[in-house]
Design a protein around this motif. Sequence first.
Motif, PDB file in Angstrom:
ATOM      1  N   GLU A  50      -8.069   6.366   8.384  1.00  0.00           N
ATOM      2  CA  GLU A  50      -8.453   7.380   7.409  1.00  0.00           C
ATOM      3  C   GLU A  50      -8.857   8.657   8.138  1.00  0.00           C
ATOM      4  N   VAL A  51      -8.381   9.799   7.616  1.00  0.00           N
ATOM      5  CA  VAL A  51      -8.652  11.098   8.236  1.00  0.00           C
ATOM      6  C   VAL A  51      -9.293  12.006   7.192  1.00  0.00           C
ATOM      7  N   ASN A  52     -10.418  12.617   7.540  1.00  0.00           N
ATOM      8  CA  ASN A  52     -11.132  13.551   6.676  1.00  0.00           C
ATOM      9  C   ASN A  52     -11.032  14.956   7.275  1.00  0.00           C
ATOM     10  N   THR A  59     -13.007  19.305   1.283  1.00  0.00           N
ATOM     11  CA  THR A  59     -12.752  18.099   2.068  1.00  0.00           C
ATOM     12  C   THR A  59     -11.521  17.411   1.495  1.00  0.00           C
ATOM     13  N   LYS A  60     -10.545  17.151   2.346  1.00  0.00           N
ATOM     14  CA  LYS A  60      -9.333  16.446   1.962  1.00  0.00           C
ATOM     15  C   LYS A  60      -9.244  15.170   2.792  1.00  0.00           C
ATOM     16  N   ILE A  61      -8.847  14.076   2.136  1.00  0.00           N
ATOM     17  CA  ILE A  61      -8.800  12.770   2.794  1.00  0.00           C
ATOM     18  C   ILE A  61      -7.387  12.211   2.716  1.00  0.00           C
ATOM     19  N   THR A  62      -6.921  11.650   3.829  1.00  0.00           N
ATOM     20  CA  THR A  62      -5.609  11.020   3.868  1.00  0.00           C
ATOM     21  C   THR A  62      -5.651   9.878   4.873  1.00  0.00           C
ATOM     22  N   LYS A  63      -4.509   9.217   5.068  1.00  0.00           N
ATOM     23  CA  LYS A  63      -4.383   8.173   6.084  1.00  0.00           C
ATOM     24  C   LYS A  63      -3.155   8.448   6.940  1.00  0.00           C
ATOM     25  N   ALA A  64      -3.261   8.083   8.211  1.00  0.00           N
ATOM     26  CA  ALA A  64      -2.117   8.216   9.103  1.00  0.00           C
ATOM     27  C   ALA A  64      -1.048   7.201   8.712  1.00  0.00           C
ATOM     28  N   GLY A  68       1.758   7.191  12.858  1.00  0.00           N
ATOM     29  CA  GLY A  68       0.586   7.913  13.331  1.00  0.00           C
ATOM     30  C   GLY A  68       0.489   9.352  12.864  1.00  0.00           C
ATOM     31  N   HIS A  69       1.376   9.779  11.979  1.00  0.00           N
ATOM     32  CA  HIS A  69       1.314  11.149  11.469  1.00  0.00           C
ATOM     33  C   HIS A  69       0.411  11.221  10.241  1.00  0.00           C
ATOM     34  N   TRP A  70      -0.285  12.342  10.093  1.00  0.00           N
ATOM     35  CA  TRP A  70      -1.055  12.598   8.888  1.00  0.00           C
ATOM     36  C   TRP A  70      -1.004  14.086   8.556  1.00  0.00           C
TER      37      TRP A  70
END
Length: 522
Positions: A50-52, A59-64, A68-70
Amino acid sequence: MRTCLMLLLAAGLTLCTRAAITLPAIFKDHMVLQRDQPIPVWGWAESGQEVNVSFAGQTKITKADKEGHWKVVLDPLPASKDPGILRVSGQSTAVVKDVLVGEVWLCSGQSNMAMTVKGVADAEKEMAAADFPLIRMFFVQSFTATTPQEQGKGVWQGCSPQTVPNFSAAAYFFGRELHQTLKVPVGLINSSVGGTAIESWTSMEVMQKEAQMQPLLKRWQKDVDLFEQPDNHAKNEAAKKQWQEALKAAQAAKQPAPPQPTYMGSDPLHANRPGNLFNGKIAPLIPFALRGAVWYQGESNAGNGSLYALQLPLMIRDWRARWGREFPLAWVQLPNFKNRDAEPNAPAAWARLREAQSKALAVPNTGMTVNLDIGDAVNLHPTNKLQVGHRLALWARAKVYGEKILWSGPQYESHAIQGSEVVIQIQHAEGLKTADGGAVVKGFAIADESQHWQWADARIQGKAVIVSHSSLQKPVAVRYAWANNPEVNLINAASLPAAPFRTDDWPMDNASLPPKTGAGKP
């Protein structure tokens, strides 16, 4: 067992690297983000992590993904004067400090874009006055690659008398005027390399789809194959190593650099090999949010204007497709250069290239500046880059930012043959006049059906120019500024020079391929 241990260590290093949050080189301290547009922020992390991403209250949140790209996209932001912090966190945290929001422009091309502030007219004065902390400059340090790269190299710097001397002069003067008129931060991304052809700045993917590009692409591939033949490769590498050692010795002794060796074939990493500079110096920037781009290039392609008429629109469409938006783009039309011809029938490779640049204006949301008054007959790198930047800024202020100003020099609109005269209607003709104040307009040539050109008599009449010749009763065509280094004096109220043009479509001699600048060198 030793081999197994090495493999395990390598795998562990890879996992550790992927676990850490990594950002592209363009996301560094002192950067500028584009205002009033969605802002992509992207990078790499361990698969599934998870990447914040936090900036300016968002604040935007996603996952790689599995590779491994996000990526996240921040909502549009207004311009800022106080810097902020971009924070990206996951299993580790990356922090980018001193971040501004303003106007971001990509500035690209060959040596006249690369030419630095310390090399221009009034350099000492300009460098001393370059105290603009809200102008930020990014120089793309990565070089060529044979495939599109995700990661590049480079740093952002605030504009100061200490940092500006080695930055692109054309880009700096362009950005300075935008900053002073718009009153917002400006980010300038300088991705330019001297002596390079447009095909190196365009992706191989799009060039391979064009029939006209095939002879050039095949010739390059043949030379690369020759370079990589085992015997040739060994000899080329030995010659390169020997030259590099001689270069270091010359630099240590403060002596001129030794001439580069001639190789068998062409190095796959050659700066003019099609696609190489796109791969190394443009691809790593995508999809960084930009307002637009300015382009100063063409000298290396002046041997084939007809092919350039395909190449410039092709590169523009290629870049825009990859960024996913039709951003504005303007280019610097080549200035006057080389000896002045006494007769109007002389071959003019630079005039052909300028014509190709003019034709590219058919691509929507583009612009071109004319510079026939600021070149240098004997210097490929004229030093008046202040006017280059100013004219690009006039275009941007008018066509991108909506300012009501006279931004273009006079341009051909239409013509009509009236007896022995040709009446040329002019656009951007406010205050149409001659630069020297005389009644005689210089630079026009006229021809009848014989297709033999003669210098014409020309006079201004309102927003038109009347062209004739005493010996021609039935003229059929007119040209203006059709020479490598034309003698011209037609300007408007903004003192901007008229653009070259021709009313004929008569065929001309033309090389089948442009010279491969620096062929055989790495």
